[in-house]
Design a protein around this motif. Structure first.
Motif, PDB file in Angstrom:
ATOM      1  N   ARG A   1       0.842  -1.197   0.000  1.00  0.00           N
ATOM      2  CA  ARG A   1       0.000   0.000   0.000  1.00  0.00           C
ATOM      3  C   ARG A   1       0.879   1.250   0.000  1.00  0.00           C
ATOM      4  NH1 ARG A   1      -4.330  -0.655   4.761  1.00  0.00           N
ATOM      5  NH2 ARG A   1      -2.393  -0.706   5.941  1.00  0.00           N
ATOM      6  N   LEU A   2       0.313   2.370  -0.432  1.00  0.00           N
ATOM      7  CA  LEU A   2       1.118   3.590  -0.506  1.00  0.00           C
ATOM      8  C   LEU A   2       1.678   3.989   0.857  1.00  0.00           C
ATOM      9  CD1 LEU A   2      -0.856   5.824  -3.049  1.00  0.00           C
ATOM     10  CD2 LEU A   2       1.217   4.470  -3.429  1.00  0.00           C
ATOM     11  N   ILE A   3       0.941   3.665   1.929  1.00  0.00           N
ATOM     12  CA  ILE A   3       1.419   4.042   3.270  1.00  0.00           C
ATOM     13  C   ILE A   3       2.750   3.366   3.623  1.00  0.00           C
ATOM     14  CG2 ILE A   3       0.214   2.223   4.567  1.00  0.00           C
ATOM     15  CD1 ILE A   3      -0.502   4.471   6.629  1.00  0.00           C
ATOM     16  N   ASP A   4       3.076   2.272   2.905  1.00  0.00           N
ATOM     17  CA  ASP A   4       4.357   1.611   3.144  1.00  0.00           C
ATOM     18  C   ASP A   4       5.529   2.374   2.522  1.00  0.00           C
ATOM     19  OD1 ASP A   4       3.002  -0.502   4.418  1.00  0.00           O
ATOM     20  OD2 ASP A   4       2.536  -1.375   2.457  1.00  0.00           O
ATOM     21  N   LEU A   5       5.212   3.315   1.627  1.00  0.00           N
ATOM     22  CA  LEU A   5       6.261   4.013   0.881  1.00  0.00           C
ATOM     23  C   LEU A   5       6.355   5.503   1.199  1.00  0.00           C
ATOM     24  CD1 LEU A   5       5.401   2.571  -2.657  1.00  0.00           C
ATOM     25  CD2 LEU A   5       7.280   1.824  -1.165  1.00  0.00           C
ATOM     26  N   ALA A   6       5.241   6.076   1.648  1.00  0.00           N
ATOM     27  CA  ALA A   6       5.185   7.539   1.669  1.00  0.00           C
ATOM     28  C   ALA A   6       4.167   8.031   2.687  1.00  0.00           C
ATOM     29  CB  ALA A   6       4.786   8.043   0.280  1.00  0.00           C
ATOM     30  N   PHE A   7       4.216   9.339   2.976  1.00  0.00           N
ATOM     31  CA  PHE A   7       3.160   9.968   3.768  1.00  0.00           C
ATOM     32  C   PHE A   7       2.535  11.074   2.941  1.00  0.00           C
ATOM     33  CE2 PHE A   7       5.247  13.917   5.231  1.00  0.00           C
ATOM     34  CZ  PHE A   7       6.578  13.629   4.966  1.00  0.00           C
ATOM     35  N   SER A   8       1.422  11.603   3.434  1.00  0.00           N
ATOM     36  CA  SER A   8       0.630  12.509   2.599  1.00  0.00           C
ATOM     37  C   SER A   8      -0.082  13.549   3.444  1.00  0.00           C
ATOM     38  CB  SER A   8      -0.414  11.691   1.822  1.00  0.00           C
ATOM     39  OG  SER A   8      -1.325  12.538   1.150  1.00  0.00           O
ATOM     40  N   ARG A   9      -0.256  14.748   2.890  1.00  0.00           N
ATOM     41  CA  ARG A   9      -1.128  15.769   3.491  1.00  0.00           C
ATOM     42  C   ARG A   9      -2.032  16.275   2.378  1.00  0.00           C
ATOM     43  NH1 ARG A   9       1.718  20.925   6.013  1.00  0.00           N
ATOM     44  NH2 ARG A   9       1.957  19.707   7.925  1.00  0.00           N
ATOM     45  N   SER A  10      -3.294  16.507   2.701  1.00  0.00           N
ATOM     46  CA  SER A  10      -4.212  16.976   1.665  1.00  0.00           C
ATOM     47  C   SER A  10      -5.010  18.168   2.157  1.00  0.00           C
ATOM     48  CB  SER A  10      -5.171  15.852   1.259  1.00  0.00           C
ATOM     49  OG  SER A  10      -5.926  15.417   2.381  1.00  0.00           O
ATOM     50  N   SER A  11      -5.491  18.946   1.217  1.00  0.00           N
ATOM     51  CA  SER A  11      -6.370  20.070   1.554  1.00  0.00           C
ATOM     52  C   SER A  11      -7.080  20.562   0.301  1.00  0.00           C
ATOM     53  CB  SER A  11      -5.579  21.187   2.226  1.00  0.00           C
ATOM     54  OG  SER A  11      -6.477  22.105   2.806  1.00  0.00           O
ATOM     55  N   ASP A  12      -7.693  21.718   0.418  1.00  0.00           N
ATOM     56  CA  ASP A  12      -8.557  22.205  -0.653  1.00  0.00           C
ATOM     57  C   ASP A  12      -8.002  23.436  -1.350  1.00  0.00           C
ATOM     58  OD1 ASP A  12      -8.882  23.687   1.765  1.00  0.00           O
ATOM     59  OD2 ASP A  12     -10.644  24.631   0.917  1.00  0.00           O
ATOM     60  N   LYS A  13      -8.425  23.605  -2.575  1.00  0.00           N
ATOM     61  CA  LYS A  13      -8.339  24.895  -3.250  1.00  0.00           C
ATOM     62  C   LYS A  13      -9.592  24.954  -4.083  1.00  0.00           C
ATOM     63  CE  LYS A  13      -4.774  27.301  -3.324  1.00  0.00           C
ATOM     64  NZ  LYS A  13      -3.365  27.710  -3.378  1.00  0.00           N
ATOM     65  N   GLY A  14     -10.519  25.820  -3.681  1.00  0.00           N
ATOM     66  CA  GLY A  14     -11.816  25.816  -4.336  1.00  0.00           C
ATOM     67  C   GLY A  14     -12.454  24.445  -4.180  1.00  0.00           C
ATOM     68  N   ASN A  15     -12.891  23.872  -5.286  1.00  0.00           N
ATOM     69  CA  ASN A  15     -13.582  22.580  -5.266  1.00  0.00           C
ATOM     70  C   ASN A  15     -12.612  21.419  -5.531  1.00  0.00           C
ATOM     71  OD1 ASN A  15     -15.840  20.935  -5.036  1.00  0.00           O
ATOM     72  ND2 ASN A  15     -16.459  21.195  -7.183  1.00  0.00           N
ATOM     73  N   HIS A  16     -11.317  21.708  -5.550  1.00  0.00           N
ATOM     74  CA  HIS A  16     -10.328  20.679  -5.867  1.00  0.00           C
ATOM     75  C   HIS A  16      -9.593  20.221  -4.615  1.00  0.00           C
ATOM     76  CE1 HIS A  16     -11.338  22.363  -9.629  1.00  0.00           C
ATOM     77  NE2 HIS A  16     -10.436  23.308  -9.654  1.00  0.00           N
ATOM     78  N   CYS A  17      -9.248  18.941  -4.600  1.00  0.00           N
ATOM     79  CA  CYS A  17      -8.446  18.425  -3.493  1.00  0.00           C
ATOM     80  C   CYS A  17      -7.004  18.277  -3.958  1.00  0.00           C
ATOM     81  CB  CYS A  17      -8.988  17.083  -3.017  1.00  0.00           C
ATOM     82  SG  CYS A  17      -8.071  16.450  -1.600  1.00  0.00           S
ATOM     83  N   ASP A  18      -6.108  18.762  -3.124  1.00  0.00           N
ATOM     84  CA  ASP A  18      -4.693  18.861  -3.465  1.00  0.00           C
ATOM     85  C   ASP A  18      -3.921  17.995  -2.474  1.00  0.00           C
ATOM     86  OD1 ASP A  18      -2.063  20.223  -2.837  1.00  0.00           O
ATOM     87  OD2 ASP A  18      -2.660  21.481  -4.508  1.00  0.00           O
ATOM     88  N   LEU A  19      -3.238  16.961  -2.984  1.00  0.00           N
ATOM     89  CA  LEU A  19      -2.548  16.025  -2.091  1.00  0.00           C
ATOM     90  C   LEU A  19      -1.057  15.941  -2.398  1.00  0.00           C
ATOM     91  CD1 LEU A  19      -5.258  14.339  -3.507  1.00  0.00           C
ATOM     92  CD2 LEU A  19      -4.954  13.156  -1.346  1.00  0.00           C
ATOM     93  N   SER A  20      -0.253  15.837  -1.353  1.00  0.00           N
ATOM     94  CA  SER A  20       1.159  15.534  -1.556  1.00  0.00           C
ATOM     95  C   SER A  20       1.364  14.068  -1.217  1.00  0.00           C
ATOM     96  CB  SER A  20       2.041  16.409  -0.672  1.00  0.00           C
ATOM     97  OG  SER A  20       1.735  16.191   0.694  1.00  0.00           O
ATOM     98  N   LEU A  21       2.413  13.492  -1.789  1.00  0.00           N
ATOM     99  CA  LEU A  21       2.779  12.120  -1.466  1.00  0.00           C
ATOM    100  C   LEU A  21       4.303  12.128  -1.386  1.00  0.00           C
ATOM    101  CD1 LEU A  21       1.529   9.318  -1.010  1.00  0.00           C
ATOM    102  CD2 LEU A  21       1.787   8.887  -3.451  1.00  0.00           C
ATOM    103  N   ILE A  22       4.816  12.068  -0.160  1.00  0.00           N
ATOM    104  CA  ILE A  22       6.242  12.287   0.069  1.00  0.00           C
ATOM    105  C   ILE A  22       6.878  10.974   0.497  1.00  0.00           C
ATOM    106  CG2 ILE A  22       7.937  13.611   1.403  1.00  0.00           C
ATOM    107  CD1 ILE A  22       5.576  15.675   1.847  1.00  0.00           C
ATOM    108  N   ALA A  23       7.821  10.502  -0.312  1.00  0.00           N
ATOM    109  CA  ALA A  23       8.434   9.193  -0.046  1.00  0.00           C
ATOM    110  C   ALA A  23       9.323   9.256   1.194  1.00  0.00           C
ATOM    111  CB  ALA A  23       9.252   8.749  -1.257  1.00  0.00           C
ATOM    112  N   TYR A  24       9.375   8.133   1.904  1.00  0.00           N
ATOM    113  CA  TYR A  24      10.214   8.075   3.109  1.00  0.00           C
ATOM    114  C   TYR A  24      11.702   8.138   2.758  1.00  0.00           C
ATOM    115  CZ  TYR A  24       6.008   6.767   5.657  1.00  0.00           C
ATOM    116  OH  TYR A  24       4.765   6.772   6.218  1.00  0.00           O
ATOM    117  N   ASP A  25      12.078   7.644   1.587  1.00  0.00           N
ATOM    118  CA  ASP A  25      13.467   7.756   1.128  1.00  0.00           C
ATOM    119  C   ASP A  25      13.494   7.625  -0.392  1.00  0.00           C
ATOM    120  OD1 ASP A  25      13.495   4.961   0.433  1.00  0.00           O
ATOM    121  OD2 ASP A  25      13.853   4.487   2.545  1.00  0.00           O
ATOM    122  N   GLU A  26      14.686   7.781  -0.954  1.00  0.00           N
ATOM    123  CA  GLU A  26      14.799   7.824  -2.427  1.00  0.00           C
ATOM    124  C   GLU A  26      14.459   6.478  -3.083  1.00  0.00           C
ATOM    125  OE1 GLU A  26      18.446   9.598  -3.848  1.00  0.00           O
ATOM    126  OE2 GLU A  26      18.223  11.221  -2.382  1.00  0.00           O
TER     127      GLU A  26
END
Lengths: 454, 99
Positions: free
Chosen positions: B2-27
């Motif tokens: 699952r993605l949680i095994d590789l990375a963490f994420s923060r999400s939020s809004d801009k207008g009606n769109h959801c904006d998510l980051s997916l940041i890997a734990y390492d290279e």
């Protein structure tokens, strides 16, 4: 090389300002910038202003100044804030009254002119900035506010005129933090690399503790001292190279991951993040841990600023009615389902006025909604809260949800309890993003200086 | 995995769109992400939200991805009747995704 220290004051209207007061007390900043205006904040301030024309700025402005302004004046720390909201002029007057009470003699700059509300009546198209369709008449006539996002230049000018406190309305969040850098280091706004670095600093600071370990997804359980979390401070040199840090004795953490997480927050296209001062490109940005709670941020790229300002027009978009009712074991989920079906049936008489009904179960599927994980066994839940919400244009219909749900404590399935959240009706507000000519907005910007004498 | 095994994420809004980051734990984990997480997989996974468009950006310098889901926030923060009006919890929904 000279270094300037810029600190985060607050990250939204309602945020704690005490971490910023602590930074001022310890004299660990040259400027403290309070960012109060999320997209929806002007909607809240518009409601206040409808009741009182002297309102329309944040209710936290005066309490935060009361807590830290005198200390800041004594230490030579300047304050920049967009807490003026829809009414920077009234905010400036209130701040001037407070200055007298505190026996300080600041120069207060009030920047206004971001409102384009009066232009709605002129019939300009104000096309939607993504879909390009023109502003609908209904929105134009019912609009609650319409404001452009100004850049850093008017704030730079206010600082040039000697302001100790700058109060603005809507400006791009990061511009609050870019402005003191551009002013102190006399950056040319055509120097896109420096302006982009100043903007990236602003972006990292604008959400306060989100850069220092708050709302952190990686290893949040191992972050110490969230109860006394420190807000971010950027040490920036003349080239724009920045180091993000926080007070040594504060809680939270600044590391490569907390900074990256905020750097990437809400920027949509990371190669072209649009701001009024520069189009920021973070595909070249280097983020590196350089010490305990110290992270350097360098090498951000910039492209020429957009030709037009972004503006947002807010308008009433109907009403929400909602009710939340709890059920306990046994058969908690089954009881909630039954109540949902009773209310849905009762609401049928208003079906022509109801645009949407939501049925959520708190603790199961209310947050992830359509994306919620499926639960194989719902038969033995200890308890569940049922939430029913509707969207309608008719306020009296919105209020029917709680009117219908409350009686089910007696008339529905057994053990209804925890009548927690009956929101009879809440006004919904739509936002219409558009683009406006710079020259039209720039012409109406004014910078008024209030000199407070004792 | 699952993605949680590789990375963490923060999400939020801009207008009606959801904006998510997916940041890997390492290279190394970032390289796996880039290889396995396709735009089509995101379109399929988030189809229950009915996005009008999905953007996926790759940031090699930060070992991170940026994802934007268009028109998924029930009209946007002040206009939504959802419990999570700003899509702040959708980071978790993303991390549950199997690749």
């Amino acid at each position: 090389m000279r270094t300037l220290r810029i600190a985060s004051g607050v990250g939204f209207y309602g945020d704690s300002f005490w971490p910023a007061i602590e930074i001022i007390k310890q004299k660990q900043a040259d400027y403290v910038c309070f960012e109060d205006l999320a997209e929806l904040t002007l909607a809240i301030l518009a409601k206040d202003m409808a009741k009182n024309p002297e309102a329309g700025y944040t209710k936290d402005l005066i309490p935060s100044l009361r807590a830290g302004w005198k200390l800041a004046m004594d230490a030579g720390i300047k304050i920049i804030t967009n807490a003026g909201g829809l009414n920077p002029t009234s905010a400036g007057a209130a701040a001037a009254r407070l200055a007298k009470e505190l026996h300080i003699k600041p120069k207060i700059a009030v920047i206004s002119g971001d409102s384009i509300f009066d232009r709605l009546a002129t019939g300009e198209a104000f096309p939607h900035f993504e879909r390009n369709d023109p502003l609908a008449d209904g929105i134009r006539k019912s609009a609650l506010f319409a404001n452009a996002y100004l850049g850093a230049r008017p704030i730079v000018e206010a600082l040039r005129r000697g302001a100790d406190l700058v109060i603005t309305g809507r400006v791009a969040d990061a511009a609050l933090y870019l402005a003191p850098l551009a002013y102190e280091f006399e950056w040319d706004f055509e120097d896109l690399g420096r302006i982009a670095q100043g903007t990236v600093v602003g972006h990292i600071l604008e959400c306060s503790s989100q850069a220092t370990g708050g709302n952190h997804g990686r290893d949040w359980e191992s972050i110490d001292g969230l109860e006394r979390i420190g807000f971010p401070i950027a040490e920036v040199n003349e080239s724009g190279d920045a180091t993000i840090t926080k007070l040594a004795d504060s809680g939270g953490r600044v590391d490569e991951f907390t900074v990256k997480e905020q750097l990437l927050y809400e920027i949509h296209n990371p190669f072209a993040y649009q701001t009024p001062d520069v189009v920021m490109d973070i595909s070249t940005t280097a983020v590196q841990q350089v010490g305990l709670n110290r992270v350097s941020v360098t090498n951000t790229s910039g492209h020429r600023r957009p030709d037009r300002y972004k503006a947002i027009i807010g308008y009433p978009s109907g009403w929400m009615g909602q009710g939340i009712l709890g059920y306990s074991w046994p058969d908690a989920y089954k009881k909630a389902q039954k109540t949902a079906s009773i209310i849905t049936n009762q609401l049928q008489i208003f079906k022509d006025q109801i645009a949407a009904i939501r049925i959520d179960h708190l603790g199961l599927d209310s947050l992830h909604a359509e994306m919620a994980a499926s639960n194989d066994d719902l038969s033995d839940l200890p308890e569940v809260y049922l939430r029913i919400a509707i969207r309608t244009q008719d306020r009296s219909v919105a209020e029917m949800v709680s009117r219908m749900m409350v009686p089910l404590a007696l008339a529905g399935p057994p053990t209804a309890s925890g009548l927690l959240g009956f929101d009879r009706s809440r006004a919904l507000i739509g936002l219409w993003p558009t683009l406006v000519e710079r020259s039209i907005v720039d012409e109406q910007i004014s910078i008024d200086i209030i000199e407070v004498a004792e | 995995m699952r993605l949680i095994d590789l990375a963490f994420s923060r999400s939020s809004d801009k207008g009606n769109h959801c904006d998510l980051s997916l940041i890997a734990y390492d290279e190394e984990k970032y390289r796996v992400l880039v290889e396995k997480l396709t735009k089509q997989a995101l379109i399929d996974y988030f189809s229950p939200l009915g996005p009008s468009r999905i953007d996926l950006f790759r940031l090699d310098n930060l070992s991170a991805l940026k994802i934007v889901l268009y028109d998924v926030l029930d009209g946007g923060a002040a206009n939504s009747i959802k419990a999570d009006t700003q899509g702040k919890s959708l980071s978790g929904a993303l991390l549950r995704m199997e690749i």
